[in-house]
Design a protein around this motif. Structure first.
Motif, PDB file in Angstrom:
ATOM      1  N   TYR A   1       0.862  -1.196   0.000  1.00 31.66           N
ATOM      2  CA  TYR A   1       0.000   0.000   0.000  1.00 31.66           C
ATOM      3  C   TYR A   1       0.887   1.229   0.000  1.00 31.66           C
ATOM      4  O   TYR A   1       2.022   1.197   0.491  1.00 31.66           O
ATOM      5  N   THR A   2       0.324   2.337  -0.476  1.00 33.83           N
ATOM      6  CA  THR A   2       1.136   3.540  -0.593  1.00 33.83           C
ATOM      7  C   THR A   2       0.315   4.766  -0.248  1.00 33.83           C
ATOM      8  O   THR A   2      -0.913   4.784  -0.378  1.00 33.83           O
ATOM      9  N   SER A   3       1.051   5.804   0.263  1.00 33.80           N
ATOM     10  CA  SER A   3       0.439   7.095   0.586  1.00 33.80           C
ATOM     11  C   SER A   3       1.545   8.134   0.590  1.00 33.80           C
ATOM     12  O   SER A   3       2.736   7.798   0.707  1.00 33.80           O
ATOM     13  N   MET A   4       1.140   9.387   0.503  1.00 36.66           N
ATOM     14  CA  MET A   4       2.123  10.460   0.482  1.00 36.66           C
ATOM     15  C   MET A   4       2.635  10.792   1.878  1.00 36.66           C
ATOM     16  O   MET A   4       3.685  11.406   2.023  1.00 36.66           O
ATOM     17  N   SER A   5       1.851  10.413   2.931  1.00 39.57           N
ATOM     18  CA  SER A   5       2.292  10.729   4.311  1.00 39.57           C
ATOM     19  C   SER A   5       1.664   9.750   5.284  1.00 39.57           C
ATOM     20  O   SER A   5       0.646   9.118   4.988  1.00 39.57           O
ATOM     21  N   ASP A   6       2.294   9.637   6.502  1.00 39.32           N
ATOM     22  CA  ASP A   6       1.751   8.756   7.537  1.00 39.32           C
ATOM     23  C   ASP A   6       0.441   9.322   8.037  1.00 39.32           C
ATOM     24  O   ASP A   6       0.202  10.532   8.051  1.00 39.32           O
ATOM     25  N   GLY A   7      -0.413   8.428   8.462  1.00 41.23           N
ATOM     26  CA  GLY A   7      -1.671   8.844   9.064  1.00 41.23           C
ATOM     27  C   GLY A   7      -2.750   9.161   8.042  1.00 41.23           C
ATOM     28  O   GLY A   7      -3.804   9.686   8.431  1.00 41.23           O
TER      29      GLY A   7
ATOM     30  N   THR B   1       7.887  -2.528   1.349  1.00 38.31           N
ATOM     31  CA  THR B   1       8.128  -1.873   2.636  1.00 38.31           C
ATOM     32  C   THR B   1       6.845  -1.233   3.137  1.00 38.31           C
ATOM     33  O   THR B   1       5.910  -0.972   2.382  1.00 38.31           O
ATOM     34  N   THR B   2       6.827  -0.971   4.502  1.00 41.90           N
ATOM     35  CA  THR B   2       5.709  -0.254   5.092  1.00 41.90           C
ATOM     36  C   THR B   2       6.027   1.228   5.076  1.00 41.90           C
ATOM     37  O   THR B   2       7.165   1.644   4.837  1.00 41.90           O
ATOM     38  N   GLY B   3       5.014   2.024   5.391  1.00 47.26           N
ATOM     39  CA  GLY B   3       5.221   3.450   5.498  1.00 47.26           C
ATOM     40  C   GLY B   3       5.099   4.166   4.173  1.00 47.26           C
ATOM     41  O   GLY B   3       4.602   3.640   3.180  1.00 47.26           O
ATOM     42  N   VAL B   4       5.569   5.409   4.213  1.00 49.12           N
ATOM     43  CA  VAL B   4       5.481   6.251   3.023  1.00 49.12           C
ATOM     44  C   VAL B   4       6.426   5.694   1.953  1.00 49.12           C
ATOM     45  O   VAL B   4       7.539   5.258   2.260  1.00 49.12           O
ATOM     46  N   GLY B   5       5.971   5.749   0.662  1.00 47.04           N
ATOM     47  CA  GLY B   5       6.800   5.279  -0.443  1.00 47.04           C
ATOM     48  C   GLY B   5       5.941   4.904  -1.633  1.00 47.04           C
ATOM     49  O   GLY B   5       4.749   4.599  -1.493  1.00 47.04           O
ATOM     50  N   GLU B   6       6.520   4.944  -2.845  1.00 44.66           N
ATOM     51  CA  GLU B   6       5.780   4.623  -4.069  1.00 44.66           C
ATOM     52  C   GLU B   6       5.840   3.134  -4.359  1.00 44.66           C
ATOM     53  O   GLU B   6       6.752   2.434  -3.915  1.00 44.66           O
ATOM     54  N   CYS B   7       4.822   2.697  -5.153  1.00 47.10           N
ATOM     55  CA  CYS B   7       4.809   1.311  -5.608  1.00 47.10           C
ATOM     56  C   CYS B   7       5.844   1.162  -6.714  1.00 47.10           C
ATOM     57  O   CYS B   7       6.050   2.064  -7.528  1.00 47.10           O
ATOM     58  N   THR B   8       6.492   0.050  -6.758  1.00 48.35           N
ATOM     59  CA  THR B   8       7.510  -0.230  -7.768  1.00 48.35           C
ATOM     60  C   THR B   8       6.870  -0.957  -8.951  1.00 48.35           C
ATOM     61  O   THR B   8       6.143  -1.935  -8.761  1.00 48.35           O
ATOM     62  N   ALA B   9       7.120  -0.477 -10.174  1.00 49.90           N
ATOM     63  CA  ALA B   9       6.501  -1.062 -11.370  1.00 49.90           C
ATOM     64  C   ALA B   9       7.223  -2.324 -11.790  1.00 49.90           C
ATOM     65  O   ALA B   9       8.450  -2.437 -11.673  1.00 49.90           O
ATOM     66  N   CYS B  10       6.424  -3.295 -12.300  1.00 50.81           N
ATOM     67  CA  CYS B  10       7.023  -4.450 -12.951  1.00 50.81           C
ATOM     68  C   CYS B  10       7.744  -3.967 -14.204  1.00 50.81           C
ATOM     69  O   CYS B  10       7.262  -3.077 -14.907  1.00 50.81           O
TER      70      CYS B  10
END
Length: 854
Positions: A125-131, A145-154
């Motif tokens: 899952y992804t979001s621009m910020s926590d909470g 990974t958990t937390g803030v971060g973008e999804c990695t493309a195949c």
């Protein structure tokens, strides 16, 4: 405690208080519990004071509030409870689990979290910020990974159909010969590479030689265009399709330069040069044939069927020579239609009339060349297609064809066809042809214009002059038609020609360009001279060019003639140069082999000479040049002859066999050229004694080279089909459908279908809708196109008719079939060109389009 004397009972300490004293007499002896604790009524120990909900600590001691991220729903010494995983709480001394709020969707937090920012995105899952709300990584991506971060493309070439994937292992390889862009989220994103075909998401196969595909994804291999070929499998560009030699061609999808032959309309070897077919010839498969006499074909014509009778010629007998349209018929276009009859009341002026305009109205009728022709009305005469007014004071019967058919009206006299004058004085005129003027009996008189003897009356004798008349009042004067001064003793004399005398001593001259007969009494007796006509002011003016004038009337010259000013008769209208006609007929262009003199008379060229249409001088006649006999073209002849050797065994063999040469025994032996791979024979040898059987790919295969087929599809067609099936139209609405049949014959001859091929044709004619290409004779050949009307399905007796003649050669089989069904035999019926599918062109054959299908 009990703070009064007497028999009253002891009072319990209130809630939240306790007392350890006995015999207490004061309420003050009830002590308050420590902060944030509570005790029940009548508590007697400090330890009865326990922590309130939301607080924690030892019994009997002050309690502390539950910190944020926890809660305690009950009184007592129990510890505060942590908010569960994926929850958080910012409240202190919380007493209810409901104060622990759920983290936003797609995120989680550890136990006892006290702020929303403790909520971090889960794996995948992804979001621009926590909470904040976290969204699942879409198909085609992952996030480990958990937390803030973008999804990695195949990466390109891989795909993942998993949503919220958190491992690179979910990105799977595309099937063979396919490709997917970055972030592909479905197997169907894996599309065929350029040069390969197949369904999205499946392994793709290479385009066969002779085709190409420049784009990725679903689609079909595009066959190299006609006139090109390619030897490269899995070609990714049209540039792999190489051109045949100039004016040479090849069928679509050609896989070898050997498949190039001269284009239709050219002749010569396939290796070049290919020469354009001249007018009057037809060229196919590199061969050239000449049209027969009186027929023609445009330059670049591919088929003998393009040779059609010239305008003015027709074919009265099936497959016979072109003959001239007989008299009183015409044919305006090239083709094999019957000649049309000239319109009613018209005739053609020469044989081989190539235009309706050669049909001229018969004498006694008028109308433009080509009709319609209307009967000449009474009071006029019609010659050379032109209506002309009868001269003044004459009349004619309907259908009159000469000016001399116009005769004097009653009360007038003249020669037939001439301008009439009022009947002279002392005469009577009954009208009609001459003689039409008669003197009154002796001693009788009549004024001008009398029509019957009964109108003659005895002279009065009242005046001394017999030609005088007595007026009211007793005076005598000259009567009408005479003039003189009677009172002065002058005699009454006849009024002279060119003047008129109304009576008395008056004589008036006719106006310019007009005249009258002697004895005229009225101004109306003055008529315009020949070559003049009355204008709107009743003055006689000269006749203009293109007209002739007589009796004061202007008449137009016939068609294709002209006149000089002042023409006095229709004979003054001269024909245009090169036009002639028999007497009384309109002028038309002279026919070939003749020339027209300046008077419109027809003259024949000398024997052995001819001339073009519309010739005007004997100098236009030139010697006839002999036409060489047409070359034999086996594609367009009813003769089934051997390609070499003398006749021994004759007729086609069964499918896949051809007949040996005589020297080899003349038996039917298997076809061997080409060697077939995933293909089947579809005909006997074409011609019947050549190792050139037609073939086609087996089900599920397409042509790769001569005789060799590979699995796959070209141009979107199912593997061994030449066209896409379509729903047939309403059978009540026949549709003309082009079918392509092709074959190669030795020496460039064309298709002659035997009975076996005929069965194949009948079986497939119902469903072949779009033009395909059927190979034959060892290599695909130049297509030969003709048209049929769908017959859905062919009647069983039609199929049987072919099967019954299985041992006959094609011409015999066709003949037997037509004899059985009383149909005329067509010359090579499967080679008729597109023009043959029109019923109106087949009247001469008594055969319709449906007959042709049958």
């Amino acid at each position: 405690y009990k703070d009064t004397n007497g028999s009253a009972t002891c009072v319990a300490c209130g809630r939240g208080k306790y007392s350890t004293d006995t015999a207490a007499v004061l309420e003050a002896q009830c002590l308050s519990c420590p902060l944030y604790t509570d005790a029940p009524v009548g508590s007697d120990e400090k330890t009865d004071c326990i922590c309130n909900a939301g607080y924690t600590g030892a019994d009997g001691f002050q309690c502390t509030e539950c910190p944020v991220g926890t809660y305690k729903p009950l009184n007592g010494s129990a510890a505060c409870t942590l908010c569960a995983i994926a929850q958080y709480s910012g409240a202190v001394a919380a007493t209810d689990a409901a104060t622990c709020q759920d983290c936003p969707a797609g995120s989680s937090a550890p136990e006892g979290s006290d702020v929303i920012t403790d909520c971090k995105c889960n794996l995948g899952y992804t979001s621009m910020s926590d909470g904040t709300v976290c969204t699942a990584c879409p198909a085609g991506t992952f996030k480990p990974t958990t937390g803030v971060g973008e999804c990695t493309a195949c990466v390109p070439g891989k795909y993942s159909e998993s949503v919220a994937a958190f491992s690179i292992s979910t990105c799977l390889d595309c099937p063979a010969n396919t490709y997917a862009p970055v972030s592909s989220g479905a197997r169907t994103d894996c599309t065929c590479n350029a040069g390969y075909i197949g369904d999205d998401g499946t392994a793709c196969v290479a385009c066969p030689t002779g085709s190409w595909k420049a784009f990725t994804g679903e689609g079909v291999c595009t066959a190299c265009a006609a006139g090109k070929y390619s030897v490269q499998p899995a070609a990714v560009s049209q540039s792999y399709c190489q051109n045949c030699a100039q004016y040479a061609d090849s069928p679509e999808g050609s896989s070898s330069g050997d498949m190039c032959i001269c284009q239709l309309g050219y002749y010569g070897p396939g290796t070049g040069p290919c020469t354009p077919c001249e007018q009057g010839h037809f060229c196919a498969l590199g061969q050239k044939g000449a049209c027969t006499a009186n027929s023609d074909a445009p330059a670049m014509s591919p088929y003998q069927a393009n040779c059609t009778c010239n305008a003015g010629f027709t074919v009265p007998v099936l497959d016979g020579p072109c003959e001239t349209c007989p008299a009183n018929t015409y044919k305006e276009v090239s083709g094999n239609q019957s000649c049309s009859t000239c319109p009613a009341n018209s005739v053609s002026l020469h044989d081989a009339s190539a235009s309706r305009l050669y049909c001229a109205c018969s004498p006694g009728y008028y109308g433009d060349l080509g009709g319609p022709c209307t009967q000449c009305p009474a009071g006029s005469w019609c010659s050379r297609g032109q209506q002309n007014a009868c001269p003044p004071f004459t009349e004619s019967a309907a259908g009159s064809d000469e000016q001399t058919d116009c005769h004097a009206m009653a009360g007038y006299s003249c020669a037939s066809g001439e301008t009439c004058n009022l009947c002279a004085v002392d005469n009577y005129c009954p009208g009609g042809p001459p003689p039409n003027i008669f003197p009154c009996p002796e001693g009788e008189q009549a004024p001008q214009g009398m029509s019957a003897e009964s109108q003659c009356v005895a002279a009065s004798g009242e005046c001394d002059d017999a030609n005088a008349e007595k007026l009211f009042g007793g005076a005598c004067r000259c009567r009408g038609g005479f003039w003189g001064d009677v009172p002065a003793g002058d005699p009454c004399v006849v009024c002279t020609a060119g003047s008129y005398c109304p009576g008395g001593n008056v004589r008036a001259s006719c106006t310019a360009h007009s005249s009258s007969a002697a004895g005229a009494a009225f101004a109306a007796s003055c008529q315009c001279d020949p070559g003049y006509y009355f204008d709107a002011a009743s003055q006689c003016v000269e006749c203009e060019s293109g007209k002739w004038c007589f009796g004061g009337a202007a008449n137009s010259c016939p068609q294709n003639t002209g006149s000089s000013p002042g023409a006095v008769s229709q004979e003054g209208c001269s024909p245009l140069r090169g036009h002639c006609a028999p007497p009384g007929m309109p002028y038309v262009e002279g026919e070939a082999g003749t020339w027209c003199d300046e008077f419109g008379a027809v003259n024949q060229c000398s024997e052995g000479f001819t001339s073009p249409v519309g010739s005007w001088s004997e100098a236009n006649c030139s010697a006839i040049v002999a036409t060489p006999a047409p070359a034999v073209n086996k594609s367009n002849t009813t003769e089934l002859s051997r390609s070499a050797g003398e006749a021994c065994g004759t007729g086609s063999c069964t499918v896949g066999f051809y007949r040996q040469q005589c020297a080899d025994g003349g038996e039917c032996v298997p076809c061997t050229t080409p060697v077939l791979s995933n293909a089947v024979w579809t005909s006997a040898g074409v011609p019947f004694d050549a190792d050139q059987c037609q073939w086609e790919c087996s089900d599920g295969f397409v042509q790769q080279s001569a005789g060799s087929c590979i699995q796959g599809a070209v141009n979107g067609t199912a593997a061994n089909e030449t066209a896409v099936e379509e729903e047939l139209p309403n059978p009540e609405e026949p549709v003309v459908t082009p079918i392509i049949l092709a074959a190669i014959m030795a020496g460039g001859a064309g298709v002659v279908l035997g009975s076996a091929a005929g069965v194949w044709y009948l079986q497939r004619a119902r469903r072949l809708r779009k033009v395909g290409f059927i190979s034959g004779g060892g290599a695909p050949a130049q297509p030969i196109t003709f048209s049929i009307v769908d017959d859905d399905p062919p009647a069983p007796e039609v199929r049987n008719a072919w099967s019954d003649e299985a041992d006959m050669n094609p011409v015999e089989a066709v003949g037997a079939f037509h004899a059985k069904f009383r149909r005329p035999v067509l010359q090579n019926p499967f080679l008729q060109a597109d023009g043959y599918n029109k019923p109106e062109q087949n009247a001469r054959d008594d055969i319709t389009v449906q007959d042709f299908v049958d």
